[in-house]
Design an enzyme around this catalytic site. Structure first.
Site, PDB file in Angstrom:
ATOM      1  N   HIS A  84       0.835  -1.198   0.000  1.00 23.94           N
ATOM      2  CA  HIS A  84       0.000   0.000   0.000  1.00 23.94           C
ATOM      3  C   HIS A  84       0.870   1.249   0.000  1.00 23.94           C
ATOM      4  O   HIS A  84       1.818   1.354   0.779  1.00 23.94           O
ATOM      5  CB  HIS A  84      -0.925   0.024   1.212  1.00 23.94           C
ATOM      6  CG  HIS A  84      -1.818   1.236   1.243  1.00 23.94           C
ATOM      7  ND1 HIS A  84      -2.859   1.405   0.356  1.00 23.94           N
ATOM      8  CD2 HIS A  84      -1.791   2.350   2.010  1.00 23.94           C
ATOM      9  CE1 HIS A  84      -3.450   2.567   0.588  1.00 23.94           C
ATOM     10  NE2 HIS A  84      -2.811   3.157   1.591  1.00 23.94           N
ATOM     11  N   SER A  85       0.544   2.195  -0.894  1.00 24.23           N
ATOM     12  CA  SER A  85       1.227   3.473  -0.996  1.00 24.23           C
ATOM     13  C   SER A  85       2.729   3.234  -1.242  1.00 24.23           C
ATOM     14  O   SER A  85       3.083   2.571  -2.206  1.00 24.23           O
ATOM     15  CB  SER A  85       0.959   4.307   0.263  1.00 24.23           C
ATOM     16  OG  SER A  85       1.246   5.662   0.059  1.00 24.23           O
ATOM     17  N   MET A  86       3.625   3.735  -0.385  1.00 24.99           N
ATOM     18  CA  MET A  86       5.043   3.445  -0.572  1.00 24.99           C
ATOM     19  C   MET A  86       5.285   1.946  -0.687  1.00 24.99           C
ATOM     20  O   MET A  86       6.116   1.485  -1.489  1.00 24.99           O
ATOM     21  CB  MET A  86       5.866   4.000   0.594  1.00 24.99           C
ATOM     22  CG  MET A  86       7.358   3.707   0.497  1.00 24.99           C
ATOM     23  SD  MET A  86       8.309   4.139   1.986  1.00 24.99           S
ATOM     24  CE  MET A  86       7.890   2.752   3.062  1.00 24.99           C
ATOM     25  N   SER A 125      -1.593  -0.966  -4.132  1.00 26.12           N
ATOM     26  CA  SER A 125      -2.730  -0.275  -3.525  1.00 26.12           C
ATOM     27  C   SER A 125      -2.380   1.175  -3.216  1.00 26.12           C
ATOM     28  O   SER A 125      -1.322   1.466  -2.642  1.00 26.12           O
ATOM     29  CB  SER A 125      -3.107  -1.016  -2.230  1.00 26.12           C
ATOM     30  OG  SER A 125      -3.984  -0.258  -1.437  1.00 26.12           O
TER      31      SER A 125
END
Length: 261
Positions: free
Chosen positions: A98-100, A125
């Protein structure tokens, strides 16, 4: 004799070990996040999917370990930690970030493919594709500016950040991770050859437009799918966990049903 700590011991947390999982899913947290981010998802996916939640150094039980200040170093170390979980005698391994964490997971998938051990699937994500670029400089803000960013994204309750002791614990981790992701540049030709990719995003995510997320399709030669969560922001997973569980398990079953080419 003291037992030697391995790379897997340092990196991998198995909150809900399964004796006979059909799949393993290595999960990578967002900037400022930790392995505990996926504790609830681990419980929901088991026992058929055993979650290997990855613990970045510099936080929680790894607080004494030096930060890693770039995404590729994170991916290098996480990949080495996962090597013992990958291979013909092991359960199929998928990746979720997710994200990074989506970018870290992508870089890990590249390394796995280079070893000839492709992930069964990559779930990315809340993150735009690696080849898209924004000139973001959140890492250069003062502490109050960093707090504003965290609150805007909704990942941490404001009252937590109002506690000075907790701020001093959280903000160095967040600043380090923002430095890592904001200075990351995708190398030319960074494309997965055999790993299918599914991108997940909230339709009002300020960190990833739908066009930026669709560009993930350019980073795999295998199948690509996009799932958009309506009326959701950056941390859509908090409210849409049921749908994410169904998506992950359904996708893994479908992958297993497709004959290898």
């Amino acid at each position: 004799m003291a037992q030697m700590t391995t790379a897997a011991d340092a990196w991998v947390r198995r909150f809900h070990p399964s004796r006979d999982p059909r799949w393993r899913l290595a999960c990578f947290a967002h900037a400022g996040g930790a392995a505990s981010t996926y504790h609830r998802l681990s419980a929901r996916l088991g026992p058929s999917v055993e979650v290997l939640s990855m613990q970045y150094p510099g936080r929680h039980d790894r607080r004494a370990d030096p930060f890693l200040t770039d995404v590729r170093s994170m991916a290098d170390q996480a990949h080495r930690a996962l090597l013992s979980r990958t291979g013909p005698q092991q359960r199929p391994l998928a990746l979720f970030g997710h994200s990074m964490g989506a970018t870290v997971a992508f870089e890990v998938a590249l390394r796995m493919e280079a070893e000839g051990l492709s992930p069964t699937h990559l779930f990315v994500s809340g993150r735009r594709a690696p080849s898209t670029y924004r000139d973001e400089r959140v890492r250069l803000r003062d502490d109050n500016g960093l707090v504003d960013e965290i609150i805007e994204l909704g990942g941490t309750q404001p009252e937590v950040l109002a506690d000075e002791a907790l701020r001093q614990m959280i903000l160095p981790v967040v600043r380090n991770d923002y430095t890592a992701i904001e200075t990351y540049r995708c190398l030319p030709g960074a494309v997965l050859r055999r790993t299918p990719v599914t991108a997940l995003v909230g339709d009002s995510d300020p960190k990833a437009t739908l066009d930026e997320v669709r560009t993930w399709a350019d980073h795999t030669r295998a199948a690509f799918a996009l799932r958009v969560f309506e009326d959701s922001g950056h941390f859509y997973l908090d409210d849409r966990e049921d749908e994410v569980v169904d998506l992950v398990t359904g996708t893994l079953r479908a992958d297993r049903a497709v004959p290898a080419s």
